[in-house]
Design an enzyme around this catalytic site. Structure first.
Site, short mmCIF file in Angstrom:
data_model
loop_
_atom_site.label_atom_id
_atom_site.label_comp_id
_atom_site.label_asym_id
_atom_site.label_seq_id
_atom_site.Cartn_x
_atom_site.Cartn_y
_atom_site.Cartn_z
N ASP A 47 0.85 -1.20 0.00
CA ASP A 47 0.00 0.00 0.00
C ASP A 47 0.88 1.25 0.00
O ASP A 47 1.92 1.27 0.67
CB ASP A 47 -0.92 0.02 1.22
N ASN A 48 0.46 2.26 -0.75
CA ASN A 48 1.22 3.52 -0.75
C ASN A 48 0.62 4.53 0.24
O ASN A 48 1.11 5.65 0.34
CB ASN A 48 1.27 4.13 -2.16
N ASP A 72 4.29 1.96 -3.71
CA ASP A 72 3.36 2.40 -4.75
C ASP A 72 3.55 1.47 -5.95
O ASP A 72 4.66 1.41 -6.50
CB ASP A 72 3.68 3.85 -5.12
N ASN A 115 2.71 -3.85 -13.75
CA ASN A 115 3.76 -4.36 -12.86
C ASN A 115 3.31 -5.64 -12.15
O ASN A 115 4.08 -6.60 -12.02
CB ASN A 115 4.14 -3.29 -11.82
N TYR A 161 -10.22 7.34 -14.01
CA TYR A 161 -10.59 6.10 -13.30
C TYR A 161 -11.27 5.12 -14.26
O TYR A 161 -10.84 3.98 -14.41
CB TYR A 161 -11.53 6.47 -12.15
N THR A 191 -19.70 -0.34 -2.92
CA THR A 191 -19.57 -1.19 -1.74
C THR A 191 -19.32 -0.31 -0.51
O THR A 191 -18.63 0.71 -0.61
CB THR A 191 -18.42 -2.20 -1.95
N ARG A 202 -17.41 9.26 -0.45
CA ARG A 202 -18.49 8.57 -1.15
C ARG A 202 -19.80 8.71 -0.38
O ARG A 202 -19.83 9.10 0.79
CB ARG A 202 -18.13 7.11 -1.40
N1 UDP Z 1 -23.48 11.82 -3.83
C1 UDP Z 1 -24.31 12.71 -3.15
N2 UDP Z 1 -23.84 13.30 -2.03
C2 UDP Z 1 -22.60 13.05 -1.52
C3 UDP Z 1 -21.76 12.14 -2.20
C4 UDP Z 1 -22.23 11.56 -3.35
O1 UDP Z 1 -25.45 12.95 -3.57
O2 UDP Z 1 -22.26 13.63 -0.47
C5 UDP Z 1 -23.99 11.17 -5.04
C6 UDP Z 1 -23.07 11.23 -6.24
O3 UDP Z 1 -23.29 12.41 -6.97
C7 UDP Z 1 -23.50 9.98 -6.99
C8 UDP Z 1 -23.87 8.99 -5.89
O4 UDP Z 1 -24.13 9.79 -4.74
O5 UDP Z 1 -24.62 10.24 -7.78
C9 UDP Z 1 -22.80 7.99 -5.58
O6 UDP Z 1 -21.61 8.69 -5.37
P1 UDP Z 1 -20.28 8.00 -4.87
O7 UDP Z 1 -19.23 9.07 -4.86
O8 UDP Z 1 -20.53 7.26 -3.62
O9 UDP Z 1 -19.93 6.89 -5.95
P2 UDP Z 1 -20.02 6.80 -7.55
O10 UDP Z 1 -20.96 5.67 -7.78
O11 UDP Z 1 -20.58 8.09 -8.13
O12 UDP Z 1 -18.63 6.55 -8.00
#
Ligand code: UDP
Length: 338
Positions: A47-48, A72, A115, A161, A191, A202
Protein backbone atom coordinates in the site's frame (compact mmCIF):
# COMPACT_ATOMS: atom_id res chain seq x y z
CA UNK A 1 -12.08 -7.80 14.79
CA UNK A 2 -10.34 -10.71 16.50
CA UNK A 3 -8.55 -12.60 13.78
CA UNK A 4 -6.44 -14.62 16.16
CA UNK A 5 -9.28 -16.53 17.80
CA UNK A 6 -10.88 -17.62 14.56
CA UNK A 7 -8.52 -20.12 13.01
CA UNK A 8 -11.10 -22.94 13.17
CA UNK A 9 -11.81 -22.81 9.43
CA UNK A 10 -8.16 -22.33 8.48
CA UNK A 11 -6.77 -24.17 5.48
CA UNK A 12 -4.37 -27.07 5.71
CA UNK A 13 -0.60 -26.69 5.30
CA UNK A 14 -0.90 -27.83 1.66
CA UNK A 15 -3.65 -25.36 0.84
CA UNK A 16 -1.80 -22.45 2.42
CA UNK A 17 -1.02 -19.73 -0.15
CA UNK A 18 1.21 -16.69 -0.16
CA UNK A 19 -1.06 -13.89 -1.30
CA UNK A 20 -0.35 -10.29 -2.27
CA UNK A 21 -3.11 -7.80 -1.56
CA UNK A 22 -2.22 -4.60 -3.40
CA UNK A 23 -4.14 -1.79 -1.75
CA UNK A 24 -4.32 -3.96 1.36
CA UNK A 25 -4.60 -1.04 3.79
CA UNK A 26 -7.66 0.36 2.02
CA UNK A 27 -11.28 -0.26 2.92
CA UNK A 28 -11.85 -3.45 0.92
CA UNK A 29 -8.20 -4.51 0.97
CA UNK A 30 -7.87 -4.51 4.74
CA UNK A 31 -11.01 -6.63 5.14
CA UNK A 32 -9.56 -9.00 2.57
CA UNK A 33 -6.25 -9.22 4.47
CA UNK A 34 -8.22 -10.12 7.61
CA UNK A 35 -10.25 -12.76 5.80
CA UNK A 36 -7.26 -14.39 4.09
CA UNK A 37 -5.27 -14.56 7.32
CA UNK A 38 -8.30 -16.01 9.05
CA UNK A 39 -8.39 -18.63 6.29
CA UNK A 40 -4.79 -19.54 7.16
CA UNK A 41 -2.84 -17.85 4.33
CA UNK A 42 0.27 -15.71 4.34
CA UNK A 43 -0.58 -12.16 3.28
CA UNK A 44 1.72 -9.52 1.86
CA UNK A 45 -0.02 -6.15 1.93
CA UNK A 46 1.27 -3.52 -0.51
CA UNK A 47 0.00 0.00 0.00
CA UNK A 48 1.22 3.52 -0.75
CA UNK A 49 -1.13 4.97 1.93
CA UNK A 50 -2.55 7.52 -0.46
CA UNK A 51 -6.05 6.55 0.65
CA UNK A 52 -5.19 3.41 2.64
CA UNK A 53 -4.93 3.86 6.41
CA UNK A 54 -2.47 2.30 8.80
CA UNK A 55 -5.28 2.00 11.34
CA UNK A 56 -7.01 -0.48 9.01
CA UNK A 57 -4.13 -2.98 9.35
CA UNK A 58 -2.57 -1.92 12.68
CA UNK A 59 -4.01 -5.01 14.42
CA UNK A 60 -2.21 -7.25 11.89
CA UNK A 61 1.25 -5.73 12.12
CA UNK A 62 2.59 -8.25 14.65
CA UNK A 63 0.83 -11.22 13.12
CA UNK A 64 3.33 -13.83 11.87
CA UNK A 65 1.34 -14.43 8.66
CA UNK A 66 1.18 -10.75 7.73
CA UNK A 67 3.76 -8.54 6.03
CA UNK A 68 3.23 -4.88 5.26
CA UNK A 69 5.26 -3.26 2.49
CA UNK A 70 4.78 0.45 1.96
CA UNK A 71 5.03 0.70 -1.80
CA UNK A 72 3.36 2.40 -4.75
CA UNK A 73 2.67 -0.23 -7.43
CA UNK A 74 3.40 2.36 -10.13
CA UNK A 75 7.08 2.00 -9.16
CA UNK A 76 9.16 -1.12 -9.81
CA UNK A 77 8.08 -3.81 -7.34
CA UNK A 78 10.43 -4.98 -4.60
CA UNK A 79 11.50 -8.62 -4.40
CA UNK A 80 8.55 -10.35 -2.80
CA UNK A 81 9.59 -14.01 -2.92
CA UNK A 82 7.05 -16.74 -3.54
CA UNK A 83 3.64 -15.55 -4.71
CA UNK A 84 0.62 -17.81 -5.34
CA UNK A 85 -2.16 -15.27 -5.72
CA UNK A 86 -2.44 -11.53 -6.25
CA UNK A 87 -5.50 -9.37 -5.57
CA UNK A 88 -5.10 -5.93 -7.12
CA UNK A 89 -7.29 -3.53 -5.15
CA UNK A 90 -4.82 -0.66 -5.39
CA UNK A 91 -6.46 2.57 -6.54
CA UNK A 92 -8.37 5.39 -4.90
CA UNK A 93 -12.04 4.60 -5.55
CA UNK A 94 -13.87 7.68 -4.32
CA UNK A 95 -14.44 10.35 -7.01
CA UNK A 96 -12.94 13.26 -4.99
CA UNK A 97 -9.91 11.12 -4.13
CA UNK A 98 -9.19 9.67 -7.58
CA UNK A 99 -9.81 13.06 -9.19
CA UNK A 100 -7.29 14.75 -6.88
CA UNK A 101 -4.40 13.44 -9.00
CA UNK A 102 -5.89 12.08 -12.22
CA UNK A 103 -2.56 11.23 -13.83
CA UNK A 104 -1.51 9.19 -10.84
CA UNK A 105 -4.89 7.46 -10.84
CA UNK A 106 -4.44 6.51 -14.47
CA UNK A 107 -0.88 5.34 -13.87
CA UNK A 108 -1.98 3.29 -10.86
CA UNK A 109 -4.55 1.52 -12.96
CA UNK A 110 -2.40 0.90 -16.01
CA UNK A 111 1.28 0.87 -14.97
CA UNK A 112 0.49 -0.51 -11.52
CA UNK A 113 -1.54 -3.39 -12.97
CA UNK A 114 1.14 -4.01 -15.60
CA UNK A 115 3.76 -4.36 -12.86
CA UNK A 116 1.57 -6.83 -10.97
CA UNK A 117 0.75 -8.78 -14.14
CA UNK A 118 4.46 -9.13 -14.94
CA UNK A 119 5.03 -10.32 -11.39
CA UNK A 120 2.19 -12.86 -11.65
CA UNK A 121 3.71 -14.09 -14.91
CA UNK A 122 7.19 -14.50 -13.35
CA UNK A 123 5.81 -16.27 -10.27
CA UNK A 124 3.09 -18.34 -11.93
CA UNK A 125 0.49 -16.69 -9.69
CA UNK A 126 -3.24 -16.27 -10.25
CA UNK A 127 -4.18 -12.60 -10.37
CA UNK A 128 -7.51 -10.90 -9.71
CA UNK A 129 -8.20 -7.32 -10.76
CA UNK A 130 -10.72 -5.09 -9.04
CA UNK A 131 -12.44 -3.46 -11.97
CA UNK A 132 -15.54 -1.37 -11.53
CA UNK A 133 -19.09 -0.59 -12.56
CA UNK A 134 -17.51 2.65 -13.83
CA UNK A 135 -16.49 0.78 -17.00
CA UNK A 136 -20.19 1.20 -17.94
CA UNK A 137 -19.88 5.00 -17.55
CA UNK A 138 -23.29 6.69 -17.76
CA UNK A 139 -25.14 3.57 -18.95
CA UNK A 140 -27.91 3.56 -21.53
CA UNK A 141 -29.30 0.26 -20.24
CA UNK A 142 -30.35 -0.80 -16.78
CA UNK A 143 -29.37 -3.16 -15.19
CA UNK A 144 -25.90 -3.52 -16.69
CA UNK A 145 -24.82 -7.01 -17.84
CA UNK A 146 -21.16 -7.71 -18.54
CA UNK A 147 -21.69 -7.72 -22.32
CA UNK A 148 -22.74 -4.05 -22.24
CA UNK A 149 -19.80 -2.00 -23.53
CA UNK A 150 -20.63 1.14 -21.66
CA UNK A 151 -20.94 4.84 -22.37
CA UNK A 152 -17.80 6.51 -21.05
CA UNK A 153 -16.52 10.04 -21.61
CA UNK A 154 -12.82 9.68 -22.41
CA UNK A 155 -12.02 13.30 -21.51
CA UNK A 156 -14.20 14.00 -18.46
CA UNK A 157 -13.28 14.18 -14.76
CA UNK A 158 -14.08 10.50 -14.21
CA UNK A 159 -12.10 9.30 -17.25
CA UNK A 160 -8.83 8.76 -15.37
CA UNK A 161 -10.59 6.10 -13.30
CA UNK A 162 -13.11 4.74 -15.80
CA UNK A 163 -10.74 4.53 -18.75
CA UNK A 164 -7.91 3.36 -16.49
CA UNK A 165 -10.03 0.42 -15.37
CA UNK A 166 -11.12 -0.32 -18.93
CA UNK A 167 -7.46 -0.38 -20.00
CA UNK A 168 -6.63 -2.76 -17.11
CA UNK A 169 -9.29 -5.16 -18.32
CA UNK A 170 -7.62 -5.14 -21.74
CA UNK A 171 -4.23 -5.82 -20.14
CA UNK A 172 -5.68 -8.78 -18.24
CA UNK A 173 -7.32 -10.10 -21.39
CA UNK A 174 -4.03 -9.93 -23.33
CA UNK A 175 -1.89 -11.44 -20.56
CA UNK A 176 -4.30 -14.34 -20.42
CA UNK A 177 -4.47 -14.72 -24.20
CA UNK A 178 -0.80 -14.21 -25.06
CA UNK A 179 0.91 -15.64 -21.99
CA UNK A 180 -1.71 -18.00 -20.57
CA UNK A 181 -1.85 -16.15 -17.26
CA UNK A 182 -4.59 -17.21 -14.83
CA UNK A 183 -6.61 -13.99 -14.61
CA UNK A 184 -9.87 -12.91 -12.96
CA UNK A 185 -11.73 -9.61 -13.34
CA UNK A 186 -14.31 -8.43 -10.79
CA UNK A 187 -16.45 -5.45 -11.78
CA UNK A 188 -17.21 -4.07 -8.35
CA UNK A 189 -20.35 -1.98 -7.79
CA UNK A 190 -20.72 0.53 -4.93
CA UNK A 191 -19.57 -1.19 -1.74
CA UNK A 192 -19.80 0.12 1.83
CA UNK A 193 -19.30 -0.96 5.41
CA UNK A 194 -17.16 -0.54 8.50
CA UNK A 195 -13.56 0.42 7.73
CA UNK A 196 -14.43 3.17 5.22
CA UNK A 197 -12.70 6.41 5.93
CA UNK A 198 -15.22 8.93 7.32
CA UNK A 199 -13.65 11.45 4.93
CA UNK A 200 -13.77 9.03 2.00
CA UNK A 201 -16.19 11.30 0.16
CA UNK A 202 -18.49 8.57 -1.15
CA UNK A 203 -22.18 8.75 -0.59
CA UNK A 204 -22.77 6.20 2.20
CA UNK A 205 -19.95 7.49 4.41
CA UNK A 206 -20.89 11.13 3.73
CA UNK A 207 -24.57 10.62 4.56
CA UNK A 208 -23.96 8.55 7.71
CA UNK A 209 -21.34 10.96 9.05
CA UNK A 210 -23.54 13.98 8.28
CA UNK A 211 -26.66 12.41 9.80
CA UNK A 212 -24.75 11.33 12.92
CA UNK A 213 -23.57 14.90 13.38
CA UNK A 214 -27.02 16.36 12.70
CA UNK A 215 -25.56 18.31 9.77
CA UNK A 216 -27.27 18.78 6.39
CA UNK A 217 -27.17 15.67 4.25
CA UNK A 218 -25.75 16.74 0.89
CA UNK A 219 -27.66 15.30 -2.05
CA UNK A 220 -26.05 16.11 -5.38
CA UNK A 221 -28.50 16.91 -8.17
CA UNK A 222 -32.16 16.14 -7.46
CA UNK A 223 -31.27 12.75 -5.98
CA UNK A 224 -33.03 10.78 -8.71
CA UNK A 225 -29.78 9.11 -9.82
CA UNK A 226 -29.55 5.51 -8.64
CA UNK A 227 -26.91 3.26 -7.09
CA UNK A 228 -27.00 -0.32 -5.81
CA UNK A 229 -25.15 -0.80 -2.53
CA UNK A 230 -23.28 -3.95 -1.63
CA UNK A 231 -22.26 -4.68 1.95
CA UNK A 232 -18.57 -5.41 2.40
CA UNK A 233 -18.94 -9.02 3.66
CA UNK A 234 -20.90 -9.94 0.54
CA UNK A 235 -18.22 -8.37 -1.64
CA UNK A 236 -15.44 -10.27 0.14
CA UNK A 237 -17.23 -13.57 -0.40
CA UNK A 238 -17.58 -12.69 -4.07
CA UNK A 239 -13.91 -11.76 -4.50
CA UNK A 240 -12.68 -14.94 -2.81
CA UNK A 241 -15.12 -17.08 -4.79
CA UNK A 242 -13.94 -15.49 -8.03
CA UNK A 243 -10.30 -16.13 -7.15
CA UNK A 244 -11.20 -19.77 -6.45
CA UNK A 245 -13.21 -20.11 -9.68
CA UNK A 246 -12.09 -22.42 -12.49
CA UNK A 247 -9.35 -20.94 -14.68
CA UNK A 248 -11.86 -20.69 -17.55
CA UNK A 249 -13.57 -17.78 -15.75
CA UNK A 250 -11.48 -15.06 -17.39
CA UNK A 251 -14.23 -12.74 -18.59
CA UNK A 252 -15.31 -9.90 -16.27
CA UNK A 253 -17.86 -10.76 -13.59
CA UNK A 254 -20.18 -8.14 -12.04
CA UNK A 255 -20.12 -8.19 -8.24
CA UNK A 256 -22.72 -5.99 -6.61
CA UNK A 257 -26.09 -5.95 -4.93
CA UNK A 258 -28.81 -5.69 -7.59
CA UNK A 259 -31.28 -3.83 -5.35
CA UNK A 260 -31.35 -0.26 -6.66
CA UNK A 261 -32.05 2.93 -4.70
CA UNK A 262 -32.23 6.58 -5.67
CA UNK A 263 -29.73 8.74 -3.82
CA UNK A 264 -32.66 10.65 -2.31
CA UNK A 265 -34.05 7.35 -0.96
CA UNK A 266 -30.64 6.60 0.57
CA UNK A 267 -30.53 10.04 2.23
CA UNK A 268 -34.05 9.58 3.65
CA UNK A 269 -33.24 6.03 4.82
CA UNK A 270 -30.08 7.11 6.65
CA UNK A 271 -31.85 10.05 8.33
CA UNK A 272 -34.79 7.85 9.33
CA UNK A 273 -32.60 4.99 10.59
CA UNK A 274 -30.63 7.38 12.78
CA UNK A 275 -33.72 9.41 13.77
CA UNK A 276 -31.48 12.33 12.90
CA UNK A 277 -32.65 15.97 12.84
CA UNK A 278 -30.56 16.46 9.67
CA UNK A 279 -32.19 18.06 6.66
CA UNK A 280 -31.50 17.34 3.03
CA UNK A 281 -29.56 20.00 1.13
CA UNK A 282 -29.51 19.76 -2.64
CA UNK A 283 -26.49 20.97 -4.63
CA UNK A 284 -25.14 20.65 -8.17
CA UNK A 285 -24.67 17.23 -9.71
CA UNK A 286 -20.98 16.68 -10.54
CA UNK A 287 -20.04 16.40 -14.24
CA UNK A 288 -20.57 12.96 -15.81
CA UNK A 289 -22.24 11.59 -12.67
CA UNK A 290 -23.90 8.32 -13.85
CA UNK A 291 -27.71 8.46 -13.69
CA UNK A 292 -28.27 4.73 -13.24
CA UNK A 293 -26.25 1.94 -11.68
CA UNK A 294 -27.54 -1.57 -11.07
CA UNK A 295 -25.66 -4.81 -11.72
CA UNK A 296 -27.00 -7.78 -13.60
CA UNK A 297 -25.44 -10.59 -11.54
CA UNK A 298 -26.61 -13.61 -13.54
CA UNK A 299 -23.02 -14.46 -14.52
CA UNK A 300 -21.81 -14.33 -10.91
CA UNK A 301 -24.67 -16.60 -9.88
CA UNK A 302 -23.84 -19.04 -12.66
CA UNK A 303 -20.03 -19.19 -12.54
CA UNK A 304 -19.29 -18.73 -8.84
CA UNK A 305 -22.68 -19.40 -7.24
CA UNK A 306 -22.60 -15.96 -5.63
CA UNK A 307 -25.26 -13.45 -4.72
CA UNK A 308 -25.43 -10.86 -1.95
CA UNK A 309 -27.24 -11.69 1.28
CA UNK A 310 -27.13 -8.43 3.26
CA UNK A 311 -29.90 -5.89 2.68
CA UNK A 312 -29.23 -2.15 2.79
CA UNK A 313 -31.11 -1.89 6.11
CA UNK A 314 -28.99 -4.67 7.62
CA UNK A 315 -25.77 -3.25 6.17
CA UNK A 316 -26.49 0.25 7.48
CA UNK A 317 -27.24 -1.20 10.92
CA UNK A 318 -23.79 -2.82 10.87
CA UNK A 319 -22.03 0.27 9.48
CA UNK A 320 -23.51 3.08 11.57
CA UNK A 321 -21.98 1.96 14.89
CA UNK A 322 -18.54 1.93 13.25
CA UNK A 323 -18.83 5.57 12.19
CA UNK A 324 -20.42 6.52 15.53
CA UNK A 325 -17.44 4.99 17.37
CA UNK A 326 -14.75 6.69 15.27
CA UNK A 327 -13.04 9.23 17.56
CA UNK A 328 -12.80 12.95 16.78
CA UNK A 329 -15.12 12.47 13.88
CA UNK A 330 -17.46 15.39 13.98
CA UNK A 331 -17.12 19.11 13.77
CA UNK A 332 -20.32 19.45 15.80
CA UNK A 333 -21.36 17.60 18.93
CA UNK A 334 -23.28 14.43 18.23
CA UNK A 335 -26.97 15.30 18.26
CA UNK A 336 -27.68 11.88 19.72
CA UNK A 337 -25.56 12.74 22.75
CA UNK A 338 -27.42 15.97 23.48
N1 UDP B 1 -23.48 11.82 -3.83
C1 UDP B 1 -24.31 12.71 -3.15
N2 UDP B 1 -23.84 13.30 -2.03
C2 UDP B 1 -22.60 13.05 -1.52
C3 UDP B 1 -21.76 12.14 -2.20
C4 UDP B 1 -22.23 11.56 -3.35
O1 UDP B 1 -25.45 12.95 -3.57
O2 UDP B 1 -22.26 13.63 -0.47
C5 UDP B 1 -23.99 11.17 -5.04
C6 UDP B 1 -23.07 11.23 -6.24
O3 UDP B 1 -23.29 12.41 -6.97
C7 UDP B 1 -23.50 9.98 -6.99
C8 UDP B 1 -23.87 8.99 -5.89
O4 UDP B 1 -24.13 9.79 -4.74
O5 UDP B 1 -24.62 10.24 -7.78
C9 UDP B 1 -22.80 7.99 -5.58
O6 UDP B 1 -21.61 8.69 -5.37
P1 UDP B 1 -20.28 8.00 -4.87
O7 UDP B 1 -19.23 9.07 -4.86
O8 UDP B 1 -20.53 7.26 -3.62
O9 UDP B 1 -19.93 6.89 -5.95
P2 UDP B 1 -20.02 6.80 -7.55
O10 UDP B 1 -20.96 5.67 -7.78
O11 UDP B 1 -20.58 8.09 -8.13
O12 UDP B 1 -18.63 6.55 -8.00
Amino acid sequence: MDIFSSRRNACTQDERQRIIVAGGAGFLGSHLCDALIKDGHFVVCLDNFLTGRLSNVAHLLDHPMFTLITHDIVARLPDIGQVDQIYNLACAASPPKYQADPLHTFKTNVIGALNLLELADRKGATILQSSTSEVYGDPEINPQPEWYRGCVNTVGPRACYDEGKRAVETLFYEFHKQRGLRTRIARIFNTYGPGMSPSDGRVVSNFVVQALAGEDVTVFGDGSQTRSFCYVSDMLRGLKALMAAPDTVVDPVNLGNPVEFTILELAETVIKTLKSPSRIRFSDLPADDPKLRKPNIERAKRVIGWEPQVTLAQGLALTIPYFAAEPNRYSKALWAAE
